[in-house]
Design a protein around this motif. Structure first.
Motif, PDB file in Angstrom:
ATOM      1  N   LEU A 154      52.057  29.651  -6.976  1.00  0.00           N
ATOM      2  CA  LEU A 154      53.524  29.596  -6.933  1.00  0.00           C
ATOM      3  C   LEU A 154      54.113  29.688  -8.333  1.00  0.00           C
ATOM      4  O   LEU A 154      55.082  30.413  -8.574  1.00  0.00           O
ATOM      5  CB  LEU A 154      53.990  28.302  -6.254  1.00  0.00           C
ATOM      6  CG  LEU A 154      53.661  28.111  -4.768  1.00  0.00           C
ATOM      7  CD1 LEU A 154      54.303  26.819  -4.257  1.00  0.00           C
ATOM      8  CD2 LEU A 154      54.114  29.295  -3.936  1.00  0.00           C
ATOM      9  N   ILE A 208      57.622  31.614  -8.035  1.00  0.00           N
ATOM     10  CA  ILE A 208      58.192  31.181  -6.763  1.00  0.00           C
ATOM     11  C   ILE A 208      58.604  29.719  -6.922  1.00  0.00           C
ATOM     12  O   ILE A 208      57.763  28.849  -7.110  1.00  0.00           O
ATOM     13  CB  ILE A 208      57.180  31.337  -5.614  1.00  0.00           C
ATOM     14  CG1 ILE A 208      56.823  32.816  -5.430  1.00  0.00           C
ATOM     15  CG2 ILE A 208      57.730  30.748  -4.326  1.00  0.00           C
ATOM     16  CD1 ILE A 208      55.717  33.061  -4.413  1.00  0.00           C
ATOM     17  N   PRO A 236      60.304  26.543  -5.254  1.00  0.00           N
ATOM     18  CA  PRO A 236      60.812  25.928  -4.030  1.00  0.00           C
ATOM     19  C   PRO A 236      62.225  25.378  -4.203  1.00  0.00           C
ATOM     20  O   PRO A 236      62.621  24.934  -5.288  1.00  0.00           O
ATOM     21  CB  PRO A 236      59.806  24.793  -3.774  1.00  0.00           C
ATOM     22  CG  PRO A 236      58.538  25.259  -4.419  1.00  0.00           C
ATOM     23  CD  PRO A 236      58.989  25.989  -5.651  1.00  0.00           C
ATOM     24  N   HIS A 281      59.160  19.276  -0.202  1.00  0.00           N
ATOM     25  CA  HIS A 281      59.866  20.560  -0.262  1.00  0.00           C
ATOM     26  C   HIS A 281      59.077  21.594  -1.076  1.00  0.00           C
ATOM     27  O   HIS A 281      59.221  22.795  -0.831  1.00  0.00           O
ATOM     28  CB  HIS A 281      61.268  20.360  -0.835  1.00  0.00           C
ATOM     29  CG  HIS A 281      62.269  19.886   0.165  1.00  0.00           C
ATOM     30  ND1 HIS A 281      62.953  20.734   0.996  1.00  0.00           N
ATOM     31  CD2 HIS A 281      62.678  18.626   0.501  1.00  0.00           C
ATOM     32  CE1 HIS A 281      63.756  20.037   1.780  1.00  0.00           C
ATOM     33  NE2 HIS A 281      63.612  18.749   1.504  1.00  0.00           N
ATOM     34  N   CYS A 282      58.280  21.132  -2.016  1.00  0.00           N
ATOM     35  CA  CYS A 282      57.359  22.051  -2.709  1.00  0.00           C
ATOM     36  C   CYS A 282      56.180  22.408  -1.818  1.00  0.00           C
ATOM     37  O   CYS A 282      55.797  23.572  -1.691  1.00  0.00           O
ATOM     38  CB  CYS A 282      56.838  21.417  -4.004  1.00  0.00           C
ATOM     39  SG  CYS A 282      58.077  21.161  -5.283  1.00  0.00           S
ATOM     40  N   VAL A 301      56.406  25.035   1.119  1.00  0.00           N
ATOM     41  CA  VAL A 301      56.363  26.452   0.736  1.00  0.00           C
ATOM     42  C   VAL A 301      54.933  26.968   0.788  1.00  0.00           C
ATOM     43  O   VAL A 301      54.684  28.126   1.157  1.00  0.00           O
ATOM     44  CB  VAL A 301      56.994  26.648  -0.662  1.00  0.00           C
ATOM     45  CG1 VAL A 301      56.780  28.072  -1.173  1.00  0.00           C
ATOM     46  CG2 VAL A 301      58.478  26.318  -0.608  1.00  0.00           C
ATOM     47  N   GLU A 361      56.612  27.910   4.939  1.00  0.00           N
ATOM     48  CA  GLU A 361      57.829  27.411   5.567  1.00  0.00           C
ATOM     49  C   GLU A 361      58.795  26.938   4.475  1.00  0.00           C
ATOM     50  O   GLU A 361      58.467  26.929   3.290  1.00  0.00           O
ATOM     51  CB  GLU A 361      57.494  26.276   6.543  1.00  0.00           C
ATOM     52  CG  GLU A 361      56.495  26.682   7.622  1.00  0.00           C
ATOM     53  CD  GLU A 361      56.097  25.528   8.520  1.00  0.00           C
ATOM     54  OE1 GLU A 361      56.884  24.571   8.660  1.00  0.00           O
ATOM     55  OE2 GLU A 361      54.988  25.574   9.084  1.00  0.00           O
ATOM     56  N   GLY A 362      59.972  26.520   4.898  1.00  0.00           N
ATOM     57  CA  GLY A 362      60.942  26.032   3.920  1.00  0.00           C
ATOM     58  C   GLY A 362      61.628  27.163   3.171  1.00  0.00           C
ATOM     59  O   GLY A 362      61.611  28.328   3.589  1.00  0.00           O
ATOM     60  N   TRP A 363      62.221  26.793   2.022  1.00  0.00           N
ATOM     61  CA  TRP A 363      63.045  27.724   1.252  1.00  0.00           C
ATOM     62  C   TRP A 363      62.586  27.782  -0.201  1.00  0.00           C
ATOM     63  O   TRP A 363      62.013  26.834  -0.725  1.00  0.00           O
ATOM     64  CB  TRP A 363      64.515  27.284   1.267  1.00  0.00           C
ATOM     65  CG  TRP A 363      65.114  27.104   2.627  1.00  0.00           C
ATOM     66  CD1 TRP A 363      65.035  27.963   3.677  1.00  0.00           C
ATOM     67  CD2 TRP A 363      65.926  26.004   3.060  1.00  0.00           C
ATOM     68  NE1 TRP A 363      65.731  27.471   4.746  1.00  0.00           N
ATOM     69  CE2 TRP A 363      66.289  26.269   4.401  1.00  0.00           C
ATOM     70  CE3 TRP A 363      66.371  24.832   2.456  1.00  0.00           C
ATOM     71  CZ2 TRP A 363      67.093  25.401   5.144  1.00  0.00           C
ATOM     72  CZ3 TRP A 363      67.163  23.960   3.192  1.00  0.00           C
ATOM     73  CH2 TRP A 363      67.519  24.242   4.518  1.00  0.00           C
ATOM     74  N   VAL A 364      62.928  28.899  -0.831  1.00  0.00           N
ATOM     75  CA  VAL A 364      62.739  29.038  -2.277  1.00  0.00           C
ATOM     76  C   VAL A 364      64.035  29.565  -2.875  1.00  0.00           C
ATOM     77  O   VAL A 364      64.920  30.055  -2.160  1.00  0.00           O
ATOM     78  CB  VAL A 364      61.560  29.970  -2.626  1.00  0.00           C
ATOM     79  CG1 VAL A 364      60.275  29.487  -1.982  1.00  0.00           C
ATOM     80  CG2 VAL A 364      61.848  31.401  -2.231  1.00  0.00           C
ATOM     81  N   ARG A 396      69.280  31.119  -1.540  1.00  0.00           N
ATOM     82  CA  ARG A 396      68.166  30.500  -0.823  1.00  0.00           C
ATOM     83  C   ARG A 396      67.532  31.538   0.102  1.00  0.00           C
ATOM     84  O   ARG A 396      68.232  32.155   0.916  1.00  0.00           O
ATOM     85  CB  ARG A 396      68.689  29.308  -0.023  1.00  0.00           C
ATOM     86  CG  ARG A 396      67.628  28.455   0.611  1.00  0.00           C
ATOM     87  CD  ARG A 396      68.220  27.144   1.090  1.00  0.00           C
ATOM     88  NE  ARG A 396      69.164  27.297   2.179  1.00  0.00           N
ATOM     89  CZ  ARG A 396      69.914  26.307   2.652  1.00  0.00           C
ATOM     90  NH1 ARG A 396      69.858  25.116   2.104  1.00  0.00           N
ATOM     91  NH2 ARG A 396      70.753  26.525   3.655  1.00  0.00           N
ATOM     92  N   ALA A 415      60.694  30.927   2.518  1.00  0.00           N
ATOM     93  CA  ALA A 415      59.437  30.872   1.771  1.00  0.00           C
ATOM     94  C   ALA A 415      58.458  31.928   2.249  1.00  0.00           C
ATOM     95  O   ALA A 415      57.737  32.532   1.443  1.00  0.00           O
ATOM     96  CB  ALA A 415      58.827  29.479   1.909  1.00  0.00           C
TER      97      ALA A 415
END
Length: 512
Positions: free
Chosen positions: A126, A131, A133, A152-153, A156, A160-163, A170, A173
């Motif tokens: 990452l 990348i 998060p 949240h890190c 990813v 899943e989740g967001w970066v 946003r 991931a």
């Protein structure tokens, strides 16, 4: 771009700064991979034995006594990450998230977390593919560590989740991993817990704050010296023999800086032997080293705390070399929360005394023959009057922020986690205090420069000449009022940057 190699002993503060702010590439040493693999073998044996172990074959927090069937243990780890990625609010800055990921990798690299090496490599990937998060600002209580931010890190890594996209937007991931050619990870027993149970967010912010404070405290000596010079202050309170008799190291260093900065000034020469000159300067001038020096000593303490944490295993449970897996409380952020609160208090006072010098510079009854508000045509023009209002408002905000977060524990998780550190809040607000200090020193810098300009034809010190050259393009010369906000923003950039300090040090030698 540089490269840092994560050893089984961890990383250094310089490594964290290189990755967080310099985009250094991260590699994992062969010895580190071996240490993690050895630790993982112990977890695999324990899981096969059927023995109940927290986080391996049981639930978490208040669910620690709930046994988890072997076929659902991988599901347990994924569910943990999803449920704990429960933050809310604006995203944390990129540098904070990068520092946090490197520090979690560091903790895994110490070989006490029982994870597969590929988990640490996932974090390195990452970082190396830029990348970042999306980590919301609210969610951590600082025990058990920075659970929500680290989740949240971690989410990813699961795809899943967001970066955070290049434009700050946003994005999903899964899309970011696909673009980078990376595959989502499948977690094994204990690995989800190992990804989130640590002090990495608060430690990352503290290390970044230490770097900022170190520079700002040196710049505080610069702006103090320029203000003292502009107000025809005395250099005698900064003589070394006066600080040797009160041997606080920070005080001596700050006094030595101010004395050095005042040399070579015909402004200082103009009143040195003047019997009508004030016998004693005001505290905000004379006691500058006592305040800034105490802040330096506080910073030394905070640096020591951060160095200890950098070599600490902050996971729960931990895998010991003799095969035991033991629960710990090492994730509790009290050491970091206390340190951050202490440094916030110190930094707030460095800014408060700077604002007092600004007020004195602008007051015609106290600034020793300078015009009101440093305006040659006061009345029609207000000079820097409202810049001091701005500084006063920031000082008031810093007073509120200096109230310690680490005394605000609230119980959670059904009273299992009945005392928390609030270290995330403490380190986050410390960064705000330091950002505010940058603004306060900018107001002092622009005020001191205007005062030095108004002392012409007397020639200021080398530091004063460098400061005038840095600010004149935006702040101009003494004269009619101008749109002041751009000049203040430029002064902020000058204080935060390293160019003016480097130029001054080239002329007079290194500052302490």
């Amino acid at each position: 771009m540089t490269q840092i190699i994560v050893q089984p002993t961890g990383v250094t503060p310089a490594d964290v700064l290189a990755v967080a702010r310099g985009d250094a590439r991260v590699e994992i040493a062969t010895e580190t991979v071996t240490a993690m693999a050895t630790s993982r073998e112990i977890v695999d044996r324990i899981e096969a034995s059927g023995r109940p172990v927290y986080g391996v074959s049981t639930g978490f927090g208040a669910l620690a006594n709930t046994s988890i069937a072997p076929e659902r243990r991988a599901e347990l780890q994924h569910a943990l990450i999803r449920s704990h990625a429960a933050g809310i609010g604006a995203p944390m800055p990129r540098e904070v998230v990068r520092a946090m990921m490197l520090l979690r990798l560091r903790s895994l690299a110490l070989g006490r977390s029982g994870v597969r090496p590929r988990l640490a490599q996932g974090l390195a990937d990452l970082l190396n593919h830029d990348i970042t998060p999306w980590v919301p600002e609210h969610g951590s209580l600082g025990a058990s560590g920075d659970l929500a931010p680290l989740a949240h890190c971690a989410i990813v890594l699961l795809g899943e989740g967001w970066v955070i996209g290049k434009d700050g937007a946003r994005i999903a991931a899964a899309e970011a991993l696909h673009r980078a050619g990376l595959e989502p990870l499948e977690l094994a027993a204990k690995e989800g817990l190992a990804l989130i149970n640590g002090t990495d967010g608060m430690l990352g912010m503290l290390l970044l704050a230490i770097d900022d404070a170190e520079h700002l405290f040196a710049m505080a000596d610069v702006t103090a010296a320029l203000a003292i010079e502009a107000m025809l202050g005395s250099e005698r309170p900064f003589l070394p023999e006066l600080h040797e008799i009160r041997p606080h190291p920070g005080q001596s260093a700050s006094a030595a800086n101010i004395l050095k900065l005042l040399q070579g000034s015909t402004i200082m020469d103009s009143h040195r032997d003047d019997l009508a000159h004030a016998v004693q300067d005001a505290y905000s001038m004379r006691c500058a080293p006592q305040v800034a020096g105490a802040a330096r000593d506080t910073l030394d303490f905070v640096r020591t705390v951060a160095a200890r944490e950098l070599v600490s295993v902050v996971d729960n449970p931990v895998v010991l070399p003799d095969g035991r897996v033991e629960s710990t409380g090492n994730f509790h952020g009290a050491p970091l929360g206390f340190a951050a609160d202490f440094l916030a208090i110190a930094a707030a006072e460095v800014g408060a005394i700077a604002e007092r010098r600004v007020d004195r510079l602008l007051d015609v009854t106290r600034n020793r023959q300078l015009p009101p508000f440093l305006s040659p045509d006061a009345g029609v023009n207000s000079g820097l009057m409202i810049a001091q209002y701005t500084a006063a408002g920031i000082v008031a905000e810093n007073r509120r922020l200096a109230s310690p977060a680490s005394v605000d524990s609230l119980p959670t998780s059904g009273m299992q986690e009945d005392h928390v550190s609030m270290g995330w809040a403490a380190t986050k607000k410390l960064r705000t205090v330091l950002d505010n200090l940058t603004s306060l020193l900018a107001v002092e810098l622009i005020s001191a420069v205007r005062g030095l300009q108004l002392r012409e034809p007397l020639v200021p010190s080398a530091a004063g000449r460098a400061a005038i050259a840095a600010l004149e393009p935006s702040a101009g010369r003494p004269g009619p009022d101008l749109f002041l906000a751009p000049a203040l923003e430029e002064a902020r950039s000058v204080v935060a940057g390293r160019a003016l300090r480097a130029e001054i040090e080239d002329a007079i030698g290194p500052l302490r």
